[in-house]
Design a protein around this motif. Structure first.
Motif, PDB file in Angstrom:
ATOM      1  N   SER A   1       7.860 -12.116 -10.764  1.00  0.00           N
ATOM      2  CA  SER A   1       9.050 -12.649 -11.441  1.00  0.00           C
ATOM      3  C   SER A   1      10.305 -12.450 -10.597  1.00  0.00           C
ATOM      4  CB  SER A   1       9.230 -12.001 -12.821  1.00  0.00           C
ATOM      5  OG  SER A   1       9.732 -10.694 -12.703  1.00  0.00           O
ATOM      6  N   MET A   2      10.241 -11.500  -9.654  1.00  0.00           N
ATOM      7  CA  MET A   2      11.351 -11.261  -8.729  1.00  0.00           C
ATOM      8  C   MET A   2      11.210 -12.126  -7.476  1.00  0.00           C
ATOM      9  SD  MET A   2      11.398  -7.099  -9.131  1.00  0.00           S
ATOM     10  CE  MET A   2      12.612  -6.795  -7.845  1.00  0.00           C
ATOM     11  N   HIS A   3      10.204 -13.008  -7.472  1.00  0.00           N
ATOM     12  CA  HIS A   3       9.944 -13.946  -6.363  1.00  0.00           C
ATOM     13  C   HIS A   3       9.609 -13.235  -5.052  1.00  0.00           C
ATOM     14  CE1 HIS A   3      11.344 -17.004  -9.088  1.00  0.00           C
ATOM     15  NE2 HIS A   3      12.477 -16.352  -9.247  1.00  0.00           N
ATOM     16  N   MET A   4       8.822 -12.177  -5.151  1.00  0.00           N
ATOM     17  CA  MET A   4       8.408 -11.440  -3.955  1.00  0.00           C
ATOM     18  C   MET A   4       7.137 -12.080  -3.395  1.00  0.00           C
ATOM     19  SD  MET A   4      10.888  -9.342  -4.037  1.00  0.00           S
ATOM     20  CE  MET A   4      10.626  -8.126  -2.798  1.00  0.00           C
ATOM     21  N   ILE A   5       6.996 -12.046  -2.082  1.00  0.00           N
ATOM     22  CA  ILE A   5       5.814 -12.625  -1.437  1.00  0.00           C
ATOM     23  C   ILE A   5       4.645 -11.645  -1.541  1.00  0.00           C
ATOM     24  CG2 ILE A   5       7.161 -14.091   0.114  1.00  0.00           C
ATOM     25  CD1 ILE A   5       6.620 -12.032   2.330  1.00  0.00           C
ATOM     26  N   PRO A   6       3.408 -12.141  -1.454  1.00  0.00           N
ATOM     27  CA  PRO A   6       2.232 -11.279  -1.619  1.00  0.00           C
ATOM     28  C   PRO A   6       2.202 -10.050  -0.691  1.00  0.00           C
ATOM     29  CG  PRO A   6       1.565 -13.555  -1.708  1.00  0.00           C
ATOM     30  CD  PRO A   6       3.023 -13.544  -1.350  1.00  0.00           C
ATOM     31  N   ALA A   7       2.625 -10.188   0.544  1.00  0.00           N
ATOM     32  CA  ALA A   7       2.614  -9.047   1.468  1.00  0.00           C
ATOM     33  C   ALA A   7       3.550  -7.944   0.983  1.00  0.00           C
ATOM     34  CB  ALA A   7       3.017  -9.508   2.865  1.00  0.00           C
ATOM     35  N   VAL A   8       4.697  -8.319   0.475  1.00  0.00           N
ATOM     36  CA  VAL A   8       5.664  -7.343  -0.039  1.00  0.00           C
ATOM     37  C   VAL A   8       5.150  -6.721  -1.335  1.00  0.00           C
ATOM     38  CG1 VAL A   8       8.015  -7.058  -0.936  1.00  0.00           C
ATOM     39  CG2 VAL A   8       7.621  -8.437   1.104  1.00  0.00           C
ATOM     40  N   ILE A   9       4.509  -7.533  -2.171  1.00  0.00           N
ATOM     41  CA  ILE A   9       3.931  -7.015  -3.414  1.00  0.00           C
ATOM     42  C   ILE A   9       2.922  -5.916  -3.087  1.00  0.00           C
ATOM     43  CG2 ILE A   9       2.399  -7.580  -5.358  1.00  0.00           C
ATOM     44  CD1 ILE A   9       3.812 -10.312  -5.502  1.00  0.00           C
ATOM     45  N   ASP A  10       2.057  -6.172  -2.095  1.00  0.00           N
ATOM     46  CA  ASP A  10       1.067  -5.178  -1.693  1.00  0.00           C
ATOM     47  C   ASP A  10       1.732  -3.914  -1.159  1.00  0.00           C
ATOM     48  OD1 ASP A  10      -0.936  -6.918  -2.430  1.00  0.00           O
ATOM     49  OD2 ASP A  10      -1.343  -7.603  -0.373  1.00  0.00           O
ATOM     50  N   LYS A  11       2.768  -4.077  -0.348  1.00  0.00           N
ATOM     51  CA  LYS A  11       3.461  -2.935   0.248  1.00  0.00           C
ATOM     52  C   LYS A  11       4.137  -2.081  -0.831  1.00  0.00           C
ATOM     53  CE  LYS A  11       6.380  -1.696   4.076  1.00  0.00           C
ATOM     54  NZ  LYS A  11       6.784  -2.092   5.390  1.00  0.00           N
ATOM     55  N   ILE A  12       4.807  -2.720  -1.780  1.00  0.00           N
ATOM     56  CA  ILE A  12       5.488  -1.983  -2.849  1.00  0.00           C
ATOM     57  C   ILE A  12       4.476  -1.303  -3.760  1.00  0.00           C
ATOM     58  CG2 ILE A  12       6.948  -2.219  -4.895  1.00  0.00           C
ATOM     59  CD1 ILE A  12       8.504  -4.405  -3.383  1.00  0.00           C
ATOM     60  N   THR A  13       3.390  -2.009  -4.089  1.00  0.00           N
ATOM     61  CA  THR A  13       2.343  -1.430  -4.931  1.00  0.00           C
ATOM     62  C   THR A  13       1.740  -0.201  -4.262  1.00  0.00           C
ATOM     63  OG1 THR A  13       1.847  -3.609  -5.859  1.00  0.00           O
ATOM     64  CG2 THR A  13       0.182  -1.912  -6.152  1.00  0.00           C
ATOM     65  N   LEU A  14       1.480  -0.274  -2.970  1.00  0.00           N
ATOM     66  CA  LEU A  14       0.948   0.860  -2.225  1.00  0.00           C
ATOM     67  C   LEU A  14       1.930   2.034  -2.264  1.00  0.00           C
ATOM     68  CD1 LEU A  14      -1.321   1.976  -0.460  1.00  0.00           C
ATOM     69  CD2 LEU A  14      -0.129   1.034   1.527  1.00  0.00           C
ATOM     70  N   HIS A  15       3.213   1.748  -2.071  1.00  0.00           N
ATOM     71  CA  HIS A  15       4.245   2.800  -2.142  1.00  0.00           C
ATOM     72  C   HIS A  15       4.239   3.464  -3.526  1.00  0.00           C
ATOM     73  CE1 HIS A  15       8.136   4.821  -1.939  1.00  0.00           C
ATOM     74  NE2 HIS A  15       8.422   4.236  -3.100  1.00  0.00           N
ATOM     75  N   LEU A  16       4.152   2.660  -4.570  1.00  0.00           N
ATOM     76  CA  LEU A  16       4.157   3.198  -5.941  1.00  0.00           C
ATOM     77  C   LEU A  16       2.927   4.064  -6.200  1.00  0.00           C
ATOM     78  CD1 LEU A  16       5.389   0.027  -7.877  1.00  0.00           C
ATOM     79  CD2 LEU A  16       6.724   2.083  -7.349  1.00  0.00           C
ATOM     80  N   LEU A  17       1.788   3.656  -5.665  1.00  0.00           N
ATOM     81  CA  LEU A  17       0.559   4.440  -5.816  1.00  0.00           C
ATOM     82  C   LEU A  17       0.637   5.757  -5.043  1.00  0.00           C
ATOM     83  CD1 LEU A  17      -2.120   1.628  -5.525  1.00  0.00           C
ATOM     84  CD2 LEU A  17      -1.772   3.115  -7.495  1.00  0.00           C
ATOM     85  N   GLU A  18       1.091   5.685  -3.806  1.00  0.00           N
ATOM     86  CA  GLU A  18       1.167   6.882  -2.967  1.00  0.00           C
ATOM     87  C   GLU A  18       2.134   7.919  -3.521  1.00  0.00           C
ATOM     88  OE1 GLU A  18       2.213   5.214   0.819  1.00  0.00           O
ATOM     89  OE2 GLU A  18       0.115   4.939   1.408  1.00  0.00           O
ATOM     90  N   ASN A  19       3.195   7.466  -4.165  1.00  0.00           N
ATOM     91  CA  ASN A  19       4.208   8.376  -4.693  1.00  0.00           C
ATOM     92  C   ASN A  19       4.034   8.651  -6.192  1.00  0.00           C
ATOM     93  OD1 ASN A  19       6.034   8.920  -2.316  1.00  0.00           O
ATOM     94  ND2 ASN A  19       5.898   6.687  -2.289  1.00  0.00           N
ATOM     95  N   ASN A  20       2.886   8.310  -6.716  1.00  0.00           N
ATOM     96  CA  ASN A  20       2.489   8.577  -8.102  1.00  0.00           C
ATOM     97  C   ASN A  20       3.408   7.950  -9.151  1.00  0.00           C
ATOM     98  OD1 ASN A  20       0.455   9.609  -9.713  1.00  0.00           O
ATOM     99  ND2 ASN A  20       1.535  11.522 -10.095  1.00  0.00           N
ATOM    100  N   PHE A  21       4.071   6.867  -8.807  1.00  0.00           N
ATOM    101  CA  PHE A  21       4.818   6.116  -9.806  1.00  0.00           C
ATOM    102  C   PHE A  21       3.860   5.262 -10.623  1.00  0.00           C
ATOM    103  CE2 PHE A  21       8.216   6.839  -6.688  1.00  0.00           C
ATOM    104  CZ  PHE A  21       9.222   7.277  -7.521  1.00  0.00           C
ATOM    105  N   LEU A  22       2.761   4.886  -9.994  1.00  0.00           N
ATOM    106  CA  LEU A  22       1.751   4.032 -10.598  1.00  0.00           C
ATOM    107  C   LEU A  22       0.435   4.802 -10.608  1.00  0.00           C
ATOM    108  CD1 LEU A  22       1.412   1.125 -11.650  1.00  0.00           C
ATOM    109  CD2 LEU A  22       0.893   0.417  -9.338  1.00  0.00           C
ATOM    110  N   ASN A  23      -0.093   5.076 -11.798  1.00  0.00           N
ATOM    111  CA  ASN A  23      -1.326   5.845 -11.934  1.00  0.00           C
ATOM    112  C   ASN A  23      -2.074   5.276 -13.139  1.00  0.00           C
ATOM    113  OD1 ASN A  23      -3.209   7.824 -12.818  1.00  0.00           O
ATOM    114  ND2 ASN A  23      -2.086   9.408 -11.697  1.00  0.00           N
ATOM    115  N   GLU A  24      -3.172   4.606 -12.887  1.00  0.00           N
ATOM    116  CA  GLU A  24      -3.877   3.915 -13.969  1.00  0.00           C
ATOM    117  C   GLU A  24      -4.577   4.857 -14.938  1.00  0.00           C
ATOM    118  OE1 GLU A  24      -5.824   0.257 -13.215  1.00  0.00           O
ATOM    119  OE2 GLU A  24      -3.843  -0.556 -12.861  1.00  0.00           O
ATOM    120  N   GLU A  25      -5.002   6.022 -14.483  1.00  0.00           N
ATOM    121  CA  GLU A  25      -5.610   6.983 -15.409  1.00  0.00           C
ATOM    122  C   GLU A  25      -4.548   7.477 -16.395  1.00  0.00           C
ATOM    123  OE1 GLU A  25      -7.869  11.307 -15.447  1.00  0.00           O
ATOM    124  OE2 GLU A  25      -7.759  10.193 -13.570  1.00  0.00           O
ATOM    125  N   ARG A  26      -3.382   7.806 -15.876  1.00  0.00           N
ATOM    126  CA  ARG A  26      -2.279   8.248 -16.733  1.00  0.00           C
ATOM    127  C   ARG A  26      -1.870   7.132 -17.691  1.00  0.00           C
ATOM    128  NH1 ARG A  26       1.985   9.668 -12.983  1.00  0.00           N
ATOM    129  NH2 ARG A  26       2.650   7.513 -13.160  1.00  0.00           N
TER     130      ARG A  26
END
Length: 161
Positions: A37-62
């Protein structure tokens, strides 16, 4: 009044998504929708998602645990409905099982009985086959297991007759 921006830098988008995930537990699908919705390209989406996972902002078990606890305690959903919704959000079966462990069996049974009593009273308190069908459908729609529903209805005195 803030106006919506059409473009974001990588750093801006990352900070916005960090805040988005801190405010409330999110799943991958919600983050991806937000980034699209922010009009980000797929490569940036992957990079941001990886950052969120690595820094525990995104945790599917939680997320699964939080979702299961919230929907059970606030909306009085049963396990099947919680499981179905988590599955629709792309949560793994392992995380779904882990999330469902947040629901205590004794409280689950008490909740089912309380919902049955409330709906039974709304139906006028009559022990008829029609009311049994309505109760069964209501509890099934709330996500409770059919065998547990039958048990509660028989204990409650609303039999098939």
């Amino acid at each position: 009044m803030k106006e919506k921006r059409s473009t974001y830098t990588l750093e801006e988008a990352t900070r916005l998504l960090e805040g988005y995930c801190v405010y409330q537990d999110r799943c991958h699908a919600e983050v991806e929708i937000k980034l699209k919705s922010m009009h980000m390209i797929p490569a940036v989406i992957d990079k941001i998602t990886l950052h969120l996972l690595e820094n525990n902002f995104l945790n599917e078990e939680r997320y699964a645990k939080s979702f299961a606890r919230g929907k059970y305690k606030i909306k009085k959903w049963g396990r099947r409905k919680i499981e179905r919704e988590l599955s629709m959000n792309g949560i793994s079966s392992y995380n779904i099982r882990t999330g469902l462990l947040e629901i205590e069996e004794e409280a689950y049974q008490a909740n089912l009985l309380a919902l049955t009593e409330k709906k039974y009273a709304e139906l006028g308190g009559k022990k008829s086959p029609d009311n049994r069908r309505k109760l069964f459908s209501y509890l099934l729609q709330k996500g409770y297991e059919s065998d547990l529903i039958c048990e509660v209805l028989s204990k409650f005195g609303v039999d098939e007759n």
